[in-house]
Enzyme design. Structure first.
Site, PDB file in Angstrom:
ATOM      1  N   VAL A 248     -83.471  24.190  -9.412  1.00  0.00           N
ATOM      2  CA  VAL A 248     -83.028  24.660 -10.718  1.00  0.00           C
ATOM      3  C   VAL A 248     -83.885  23.991 -11.773  1.00  0.00           C
ATOM      4  CG1 VAL A 248     -81.272  22.870 -10.905  1.00  0.00           C
ATOM      5  CG2 VAL A 248     -81.044  24.963 -12.258  1.00  0.00           C
TER       6      VAL A 248
ATOM      7  N   PHE B 139     -85.646  27.076 -16.936  1.00  0.00           N
ATOM      8  CA  PHE B 139     -85.624  28.528 -17.017  1.00  0.00           C
ATOM      9  C   PHE B 139     -84.452  29.121 -16.257  1.00  0.00           C
ATOM     10  CE2 PHE B 139     -87.679  32.474 -17.966  1.00  0.00           C
ATOM     11  CZ  PHE B 139     -87.425  33.313 -16.891  1.00  0.00           C
ATOM     12  N   GLY B 140     -84.090  28.522 -15.151  1.00  0.00           N
ATOM     13  CA  GLY B 140     -82.997  29.029 -14.332  1.00  0.00           C
ATOM     14  C   GLY B 140     -83.130  28.568 -12.901  1.00  0.00           C
ATOM     15  N   LYS B 141     -82.369  29.195 -12.019  1.00  0.00           N
ATOM     16  CA  LYS B 141     -82.393  28.812 -10.611  1.00  0.00           C
ATOM     17  C   LYS B 141     -83.573  29.441  -9.881  1.00  0.00           C
ATOM     18  CE  LYS B 141     -77.542  27.741  -9.677  1.00  0.00           C
ATOM     19  NZ  LYS B 141     -76.364  28.040  -8.835  1.00  0.00           N
ATOM     20  N   VAL B 142     -83.972  28.747  -8.803  1.00  0.00           N
ATOM     21  CA  VAL B 142     -85.050  29.251  -7.951  1.00  0.00           C
ATOM     22  C   VAL B 142     -84.485  29.475  -6.559  1.00  0.00           C
ATOM     23  CG1 VAL B 142     -87.361  28.822  -7.040  1.00  0.00           C
ATOM     24  CG2 VAL B 142     -86.721  27.912  -9.281  1.00  0.00           C
TER      25      VAL B 142
ATOM     26  N   ASP C 248     -97.833  21.514 -19.891  1.00  0.00           N
ATOM     27  CA  ASP C 248     -96.649  20.953 -19.243  1.00  0.00           C
ATOM     28  C   ASP C 248     -97.019  20.402 -17.862  1.00  0.00           C
ATOM     29  OD1 ASP C 248     -93.259  22.063 -18.454  1.00  0.00           O
ATOM     30  OD2 ASP C 248     -94.006  20.182 -19.261  1.00  0.00           O
TER      31      ASP C 248
END
Length: 835
Positions: A493, A496-499, A609
């Site tokens: 996670v 951006f969100g979960k993977v 990043d």
């Protein structure tokens, strides 16, 4: 019966080629020679081009138009042609490795087809070879493409708009693995070009200096070498020398596959007329296409000297000194007349349409000044979009012009109504308008497109992943791959969100990143990720498989990386500890990926990043840089930086960028330096649970580096396993990366060189060397205890510490903070939640 005849022809062709190549010493594993449009075989320079009809099972085409000119010579491959009225594909089964692709064109008039007006594109699965191509006279286009990921080659011929395509003859032939190997130097600047094996090359010029035209039957790889007379600027300054019998192929250097004796045995020599005061250069001028880098191979053979160490000369490319005081005999272990080649790559995409190559006398004392050149090859290298020609790589290999002209037909076939097309265009414009109104904190996501394609900010269409489908993946396929986002398949996670781990129908394993609408990272980063990764292909950059934007979803699909993040292998998990050599190789791979971003296109791309969580490892622990949501196009050639709001991750953030909001490639270099300390010490870059002086890894480790005692803080698992010289070079490299000012930091190319040197120093002791087991010769014997590092990297807004990247509104203005100590900033961090 047809397939039997075809198989028989293939065997005859291969046997014929084998007998020819046996004399030359090289036998290609694959050897497809096709006489397009002809019903008979043709033998050219001892090679058999098979009948088009017998090779028809290699071709998929909507029509079959076999054309013949009025001459219709039975011995000329240029007098017949196959015409393509729609997208057509040749498919060849191939062994992996480099192959020549030679396309033969000769326009003539056939019925209603005037081939001189044909306009079309040619592409492979990975590269655009020709785009909106029109040919007015006989020409052969030669390419070298490396087949790596598949066992076949697809060549797609796509007419532009209402036009058609044609081809007179086609060659797909294996190339020796050694022909293009190693890392060539940059012409006129330090460093090596990484990743030549992934480049497609187009032969622009292949020249035999001082000798005649060399035809395919006199070259083991069936190449053509042109005389150099038309490229010489001052012909009266040179003389031609020919001593073919004297050429020596020294083992380990050039071979007959590198260039034939007829090239090495002739040369153009500076005509000094035995005048010891002669001082001028011999120069050749070559036309090239601007906007590309070029691979240059120089061929040398000292056939003019009567003894060793007599010939010293300089070599220049575009007025840049490439080789100073070249002494060929010393390069070749004191061999006279030894064949030798040197490879170089132009440092940046050419802004002009000329390349000038010169040779001239050295300042070293010789009996009289002279210089020679035996041969030269100039090859165009594909750009970051995989193109060797202008235009945009689209499904089916068509150009952007073709795509635009065919949009009506495609949508008409798909939806059956012009009215639907108008509605879709209207919706697209509406979505585009709404998209411009979104900011990074928007909770509503608008689909990128309504027809399966997307335009980037500079107007180019996102490239297709192959010639049959675009990057856009249906939501149903994503759900099928992840078992409807089964939580048991969640592998991580982030901000951006979960993977999720998934598997596509063809068996490909993928990582599926599903956006969370509540995330601070939204549409802008989603779009940037797609636009960036669709432009680049590199073995050390994670590949984008596709994206999905249906039903307000924001889903990115990547190649699956078996071993997860570098961060997870350093701390916070139960994974086995990495060896020092493995860590160095991971750093080297990551540096190669970043170096490619910084130098791989006409403008650099800055990642913004760089951190251990964004370096992923495949099943072989090969590193690939990931997460390009914050990436930014670098400054123009006449600029020093890009002024932009601060974004990144705390602990990795370039302090100069933070203070001045001026972004350069050196900001990535700083972040990478922090990653290197993270690799060495195996602890988080920010850990608020530690004592004040240890909270920030970069500042803490630099104190030990400045004292020359870096060995005190290394990962305990590495104690007694790092050679002192390797650690010293590593520490010096990190120190340079973390310089306060970007101008004092090295480029990623220099960082890469130093890391490779550190690896060589680590490997300096061969197996069984007594020193290898002597712990007194290794680093890290001092005892040191660390806390249990299970914290994620801290990410914080410039104003407020919270989940997500450091972000500041583009419109805001932050005053210059040059006098602010970064220690004071980092000491305020109290949160450790990660992305």
């Amino acid at each position: 019966m047809g397939s039997e005849k075809f198989g028989f022809l293939i065997r005859v062709s291969l046997i014929s080629s084998f007998l020819i190549c046996l004399c030359h010493g090289y036998v290609p594993l694959n050897n497809y020679l096709i006489n397009c449009g002809s019903s008979t075989n043709v033998t050219v320079t001892g090679r058999v081009f098979m009948s088009d009809k017998l090779a028809s099972n290699l071709l998929t085409s909507p029509s079959e138009i076999l054309a013949a000119s009025n001459r219709n010579s039975n011995s000329d491959i240029y007098q017949t042609a196959r015409i393509f009225t729609g997208v057509s594909k040749y498919r060849f089964s191939l062994a992996k490795g480099r192959h020549w692709i030679r396309l033969h064109f000769n326009p003539f008039h056939y019925q209603t087809f005037q081939m001189g007006s044909a306009k079309f594109s040619v592409s492979s699965q990975t590269h655009v070879l020709l785009s909106d191509f029109t040919v007015k006279s006989r020409v052969m286009k030669e390419y070298s493409v490396n087949i790596v990921a598949t066992d076949h080659l697809e060549l797609t011929f796509a007419p532009s708009g209402d036009s058609f395509a044609f081809l007179n003859a086609l060659e797909v032939v294996s190339v020796p693995d050694t022909l293009f190997s190693g890392d060539p130097s940059f012409a006129g600047s330090p460093g090596k070009f990484q990743g030549l094996s992934w480049q497609a090359l187009e032969t622009v010029h292949r020249v035999n200096m001082g000798g005649p035209r060399v035809t395919p039957n006199n070259d083991t790889l069936s190449r053509i070498w042109e005389p150099d007379s038309e490229f010489l600027i001052e012909k009266n300054l040179v003389k031609s020398v020919s001593k073919i019998a004297s050429v020596v192929y020294v083992p380990g250097f050039a071979t007959e596959e590198t260039a034939p004796r007829t090239v090495y045995g002739t040369c153009t020599e500076m005509n000094s007329a035995d005048n010891p005061t002669s001082n001028f250069n011999v120069t050749w001028d070559f036309n090239v296409d601007p906007g590309f880098q070029y691979f240059l191979r120089f061929h040398f053979c000292d056939i003019v000297s009567k003894a060793l160490n007599q010939l010293y000369f300089n070599v220049y490319v575009d007025s840049m000194l490439v080789v100073k005081s070249l002494d060929l005999s010393s390069y070749l272990y004191n061999t006279l007349s030894g064949a030798y080649s040197m490879d170089y790559v132009t440092g940046l995409a050419k802004q002009t349409n000329r390349i000038r190559v010169s040779i001239g006398p050295s300042t070293l004392h010789t009996s009289y000044p002279t210089a020679i050149l035996n041969g030269l090859e100039i090859m165009k290298m594909n750009n970051s979009k995989g193109q060797l020609s202008g235009g945009t790589f689209l499904p089916g290999g068509s150009s952007s012009t073709t795509k635009k002209k065919n949009v009506g037909m495609i949508i008409g076939v798909t939806v059956g109504s012009l009215l639907v097309l108008v509605v879709l265009v209207g919706l697209f414009l509406l979505c585009k308008k709404r998209g411009r109104d979104l900011d990074d904190h928007s909770k509503t996501w608008i689909p990128l497109s309504s027809n399966g394609t997307n335009s980037s900010s500079n107007g180019t269409t996102i490239a297709s992943i192959n010639s049959n489908s675009s990057y856009r993946i249906p939501l149903a396929a994503v759900k099928e791959a992840t078992n409807s986002f089964d939580e048991n398949r969640a592998i991580g996670v982030g901000g951006f969100g979960k993977v999720y781990k998934g598997e596509l129908r063809d068996g490909m394993k993928v990582a599926v990143k599903r956006g969370n609408p509540k995330s601070q990272q939204g549409f802008a980063e989603f779009k940037t990720e797609i636009e960036t990764l669709s432009q680049f292909r590199h073995r050390h950059l994670v590949s984008l498989i596709g994206y999905c934007d249906e039903n307000n979803e924001m889903i990115l699909v990547y190649e699956y990386m078996e071993n997860g993040t570098l961060k997870s292998h350093l701390y916070g998990s139960n994974l086995p500890s990495l060896s020092w050599k493995q860590r160095l190789e991971i750093c080297i791979g990551s540096a190669r990926g970043l170096h490619y971003l910084h130098t791989g296109d006409s403008k650099p791309v800055i990642h913004r990043d760089v951190k251990s969580a964004n370096i992923l490892l495949d099943e072989n622990l090969m590193a690939k840089v990931a997460d390009f949501g914050l990436s930014k196009t670098g400054p123009e050639i006449d600029q020093t930086h890009v002024s932009t709001a601060v974004k990144g991750s705390f602990g990795y953030l370039d302090p100069e960028y933070f203070r001045r909001q001026q972004l350069t490639e050196k900001s990535d270099v700083y972040s990478f330096g922090v990653v290197m300390f993270e690799v060495l010490c195996a602890r988080p870059v920010i850990d608020p649970t530690l004592t004040r002086e240890m909270v920030n890894l970069a500042e803490w480790a630099m104190k030990w580096q400045n004292k020359g005692q870096l060995e005190h803080i290394i990962d305990p698992s590495l104690r007694g396993k790092i050679r002192p010289d390797s650690l010293r070079k590593f520490g010096e490299t990190v120190e340079k990366c973390l310089a306060d000012y970007g101008v004092d930091r090295p480029s990623m190319g220099d960082v890469l060189w130093n890391l490779e040197y550190a690896l060589q120093l680590q490997d300096a002791v061969v197996d069984g060397d007594p020193e290898e087991d002597n712990s007194t010769n290794m680093i890290g014997e001092l005892p040191l205890r660390f806390n249990d590092f299970n914290h994620g990297d801290t990410r914080v807004n410039v104003s407020v510490a919270r989940e997500g990247k450091i972000q500041e509104e583009e419109e805001s203005s932050v005053s210059d903070l040059s006098g602010v100590s970064m220690s004071k900033v980092f000491s305020q961090l109290i949160k450790s939640e990660g992305r």
